[in-house]
Scaffold this motif. Structure first.
Motif, PDB file in Angstrom:
ATOM      1  N   SER A 104       0.835  -1.198   0.000  1.00 19.05           N
ATOM      2  CA  SER A 104       0.000   0.000   0.000  1.00 19.05           C
ATOM      3  C   SER A 104       0.871   1.249   0.000  1.00 19.05           C
ATOM      4  O   SER A 104       1.958   1.252   0.593  1.00 19.05           O
ATOM      5  N   PRO A 105       0.395   2.348  -0.634  1.00 17.89           N
ATOM      6  CA  PRO A 105       1.147   3.613  -0.568  1.00 17.89           C
ATOM      7  C   PRO A 105       1.319   4.129   0.857  1.00 17.89           C
ATOM      8  O   PRO A 105       2.223   4.924   1.113  1.00 17.89           O
ATOM      9  N   GLY A 188      11.818   4.543  -2.364  1.00 18.54           N
ATOM     10  CA  GLY A 188      11.296   5.686  -1.628  1.00 18.54           C
ATOM     11  C   GLY A 188       9.797   5.830  -1.636  1.00 18.54           C
ATOM     12  O   GLY A 188       9.255   6.729  -0.989  1.00 18.54           O
ATOM     13  N   SER A 189       9.081   4.968  -2.340  1.00 14.10           N
ATOM     14  CA  SER A 189       7.617   4.985  -2.314  1.00 14.10           C
ATOM     15  C   SER A 189       7.116   3.579  -2.627  1.00 14.10           C
ATOM     16  O   SER A 189       7.794   2.791  -3.285  1.00 14.10           O
ATOM     17  N   VAL A 190       5.923   3.288  -2.119  1.00 14.02           N
ATOM     18  CA  VAL A 190       5.317   1.968  -2.365  1.00 14.02           C
ATOM     19  C   VAL A 190       4.005   2.221  -3.100  1.00 14.02           C
ATOM     20  O   VAL A 190       2.914   2.143  -2.522  1.00 14.02           O
ATOM     21  N   ALA A 191       4.116   2.541  -4.384  1.00 13.73           N
ATOM     22  CA  ALA A 191       2.953   2.952  -5.166  1.00 13.73           C
ATOM     23  C   ALA A 191       2.212   1.788  -5.800  1.00 13.73           C
ATOM     24  O   ALA A 191       1.117   1.979  -6.350  1.00 13.73           O
ATOM     25  N   HIS A 192       2.771   0.573  -5.750  1.00 13.55           N
ATOM     26  CA  HIS A 192       2.164  -0.577  -6.423  1.00 13.55           C
ATOM     27  C   HIS A 192       1.829  -1.673  -5.417  1.00 13.55           C
ATOM     28  O   HIS A 192       2.378  -1.724  -4.307  1.00 13.55           O
ATOM     29  N   LYS A 193       0.937  -2.563  -5.818  1.00 16.30           N
ATOM     30  CA  LYS A 193       0.420  -3.585  -4.902  1.00 16.30           C
ATOM     31  C   LYS A 193       1.308  -4.822  -4.827  1.00 16.30           C
ATOM     32  O   LYS A 193       1.343  -5.490  -3.803  1.00 16.30           O
ATOM     33  N   PHE A 287       0.439  13.703  -0.764  1.00 20.10           N
ATOM     34  CA  PHE A 287       0.510  13.498  -2.214  1.00 20.10           C
ATOM     35  C   PHE A 287       1.150  12.159  -2.570  1.00 20.10           C
ATOM     36  O   PHE A 287       0.923  11.629  -3.653  1.00 20.10           O
ATOM     37  N   SER A 288       1.978  11.626  -1.646  1.00 24.42           N
ATOM     38  CA  SER A 288       2.631  10.339  -1.935  1.00 24.42           C
ATOM     39  C   SER A 288       1.634   9.189  -1.970  1.00 24.42           C
ATOM     40  O   SER A 288       1.954   8.115  -2.474  1.00 24.42           O
ATOM     41  N   TRP A 293       6.043   9.243  -5.956  1.00 32.40           N
ATOM     42  CA  TRP A 293       7.148  10.178  -5.737  1.00 32.40           C
ATOM     43  C   TRP A 293       8.247   9.466  -4.958  1.00 32.40           C
ATOM     44  O   TRP A 293       8.240   9.433  -3.726  1.00 32.40           O
ATOM     45  N   THR A 294       9.199   8.923  -5.665  1.00 31.08           N
ATOM     46  CA  THR A 294      10.279   8.168  -5.012  1.00 31.08           C
ATOM     47  C   THR A 294      11.268   9.079  -4.284  1.00 31.08           C
ATOM     48  O   THR A 294      12.094   8.586  -3.505  1.00 31.08           O
ATOM     49  N   TRP A 295      11.181  10.389  -4.499  1.00 32.60           N
ATOM     50  CA  TRP A 295      12.124  11.317  -3.878  1.00 32.60           C
ATOM     51  C   TRP A 295      11.634  11.818  -2.523  1.00 32.60           C
ATOM     52  O   TRP A 295      12.276  12.683  -1.904  1.00 32.60           O
ATOM     53  N   MET A 296      10.521  11.303  -2.033  1.00 29.88           N
ATOM     54  CA  MET A 296       9.964  11.807  -0.783  1.00 29.88           C
ATOM     55  C   MET A 296      10.885  11.554   0.409  1.00 29.88           C
ATOM     56  O   MET A 296      10.959  12.374   1.333  1.00 29.88           O
ATOM     57  N   LEU A 297      11.595  10.417   0.434  1.00 28.40           N
ATOM     58  CA  LEU A 297      12.524  10.143   1.530  1.00 28.40           C
ATOM     59  C   LEU A 297      13.639  11.184   1.563  1.00 28.40           C
ATOM     60  O   LEU A 297      13.988  11.706   2.637  1.00 28.40           O
TER      61      LEU A 297
END
Length: 546
Positions: A104-105, A188-193, A287-288, A293-297
């Motif tokens: 999950s995101p 830096g992001s978990v946008a996929h399941k 927004f993440s 947005w992999t640059w959030m970290l």
């Protein structure tokens, strides 16, 4: 005469404000301790050994360890030898998450750690300085019926650090080495399941690739991600605190701008502290949830670094401006020797972060810990950062001690004053001493939080024991920063008594013509001409309380 609120507000009102802030601080700890789950979750995986039967390698082919399209797999390497399957045709496959679950995101990031299960063999031992070459690919999909989409692919090298605690003899063949955990991947992001890792260990004896690494039996992975429940609590805190700090900051600066004199250094620094607190509070992380947005970290680290730099600099200037024996104050250039190292250290933090997380934006498998030089540099950086944080705190304690000594020195003129005036000044001295102790406590908690955060972030890379950090510690420290900034802007805002010509620029001075000593008691840094006091503060019953 209009002084700061901390000077003019009645003790009763100050106690009420202090109790309210203390209740909010307790609530911040309770939110993390009673509502939020643990900050992170670690899930262990064992890679499935798939067999690539194709004669020519297909770069777009992905091997699934489970499901209807499960790959042809083997249980162990003895089976591979019996079937004459070469090492180059074996693909270690890991599906993240487990069967029946989805990513999950809200998980925010995904850190993956690698560990080899290597059996001891007399004629196939791990050589000193052995390096494993890993050909790895990462893919994702959002539906179990979709095709896998490649996300990243790389060839990485990791140095083995394994110990064999029993005697190396034929009787002990088959026992496993004790190998340290290896940094493997960070997203830096978990946008996929769903995510899929395919790992190959290519062997080339002529080029000495993956030779002398022992007999690898299994590959284990540990996937670490932020808990979704903790993320929601964290976002809720940011969403609530952002307007709170923004409103008090606007109110504070409006009161400063209403004065006839220009703002002094301490007032400007307090505003800058409020701006940096607002910057770290703004919940852009929302927004993440909808964007990859992999640059959030990296962005989060930059925001926290700016706040650290501003907070540490503020404490130096805050204490310095309260040192009554300083001949030069209200000038930022006076503090360059103290603030300069803080800015330099923050810049080094930024460079260090860019060296790892900056590169990970394009290659999630990169790690500064993968090489000996990188590991030594990272270890040295963390140790030096911890030492510098402790030295800073000791220096701040020394400055607070000087402030206490100087304030106490002004008490010598109190006995010659009238009883009402003496009680008023004693109350002011107590208020400033108490605020300094609160500042010192906040600084101590911040230094502890910084050191624990650095250790906790690097423990997987070291392969050592972790430092358990409860959610209450994160929410409590974060709440403490906001409440401290809120309190400073409120207490050091000009009182609404009167805004007259006597307010120019300097520090608040209190004199007593009846004292006979001719000595002014100076506590804050808000109301005075640069070249000395302009008006004797006349204490009346109306002016003594607010």
């Amino acid at each position: 005469m209009a002084g700061a609120i901390i000077e003019n507000m009645s003790t009763k009102k100050l106690v009420i404000v202090g109790v309210i802030l203390l209740l909010f601080q307790a609530f911040a700890f309770m939110v993390g301790g009673l509502i939020a789950p643990g900050p992170t979750t670690a899930v262990h995986y064992i890679a499935t050994k798939c067999v690539d039967t194709a004669k020519h390698r297909q770069g777009t082919k992905w091997f699934m360890p489970l499901g209807p399209h499960q790959c042809d797999n083997i249980k162990n390497f003895d089976e591979a030898m019996a079937k004459r399957i070469e090492a180059n045709n074996i693909v270690f496959s890991v599906h993240i998450p487990m069967t029946g679950k989805e990513m999950s995101p809200w998980f925010q990031f995904m850190l993956v750690i690698l560990q080899f299960d290597i059996a001891f063999k007399m004629y196939n031992q791990i050589e000193d300085g052995a390096i494993v070459t890993i050909d790895v690919g990462l893919a994702y999909r959002d539906d179990i019926m979709d095709e896998w989409t490649e996300m990243a692919r790389s060839i990485e090298q990791r140095k083995l650090s394994c110990n064999f605690t029993t005697p190396k003899s034929f009787e002990n063949e088959g026992r496993y080495y004790d190998c340290q955990l290896l940094p493997f991947m960070e997203v830096g992001s978990v946008a996929h399941k769903h995510y899929l890792l395919n790992i190959r260990l290519p062997v080339n004896e002529r080029k000495k690739v993956n030779v002398g690494i022992g007999e690898i039996k299994d590959i284990r992975l540990v996937s670490i991600h932020q808990n979704g429940g903790f993320t929601k609590v964290w976002f809720a805190m940011k969403t609530f605190l952002t307007p709170s700090i923004l409103i008090i900051m606007i109110w504070y600066w409006r009161r400063i701008s209403l004065m006839s004199r220009p703002p002094v250094l301490l007032e400007k620094v307090i505003l800058a502290l409020g701006i940096s607190m607002t910057f770290i509070n703004i919940p852009v992380e929302w927004f993440s949830i909808g964007f990859n947005w992999t640059w959030m970290l990296l962005f989060g680290d930059i925001r926290q670094g700016i706040f650290y730099s501003m907070l540490l600099s503020f404490w130096i200037i805050f204490c310095g401006e309260h040192l009554m024996d300083q001949s030069e104050r209200n000038r930022f250039s006076v503090y360059w020797k103290q603030v300069g190292p803080i800015v330099f250290g923050s810049f080094c933090l930024f460079i260090f972060d860019m060296c790892e997380r900056g590169v990970q934006l394009t290659n999630p498998f990169y790690s500064i810990w993968a090489s000996d030089v990188g590991t030594e540099l990272a270890m040295a950086f963390i140790i030096v950062a911890g030492i510098c944080a402790c030295l800073y705190f000791l220096f701040l304690c020394f400055m607070v001690f000087q402030v206490f000594r100087n304030i106490s020195g002004k008490r010598t003129s109190l006995p010659a004053m009238s009883k009402a005036r003496r009680l008023h000044y004693e109350g002011l001295i107590f208020r400033f001493k108490f605020l300094m102790l609160v500042t010192l406590t906040c600084a101590a908690m911040t230094v502890i939080f910084f050191i624990i955060s650095q250790v906790n972030e690097g423990h997987w890379h070291w392969g050592d024991h972790t430092v358990q950090v409860n959610s209450a510690f994160f929410t409590g420290i974060y709440g403490m920063w906001n409440l401290y900034v809120f309190a400073i802007m409120f207490l050091y805002a000009p009182s609404h008594k009167r805004y007259g010509d006597e307010q120019s620029s300097g520090q608040c001075t209190f004199g007593d013509t009846g004292a006979g000593s001719g000595e002014d008691i100076q506590l804050t840094t808000t109301i005075t001409h640069v070249d000395g006091p302009t008006e004797i503060y006349k204490l009346t019953g109306k002016e003594a309380q607010e």
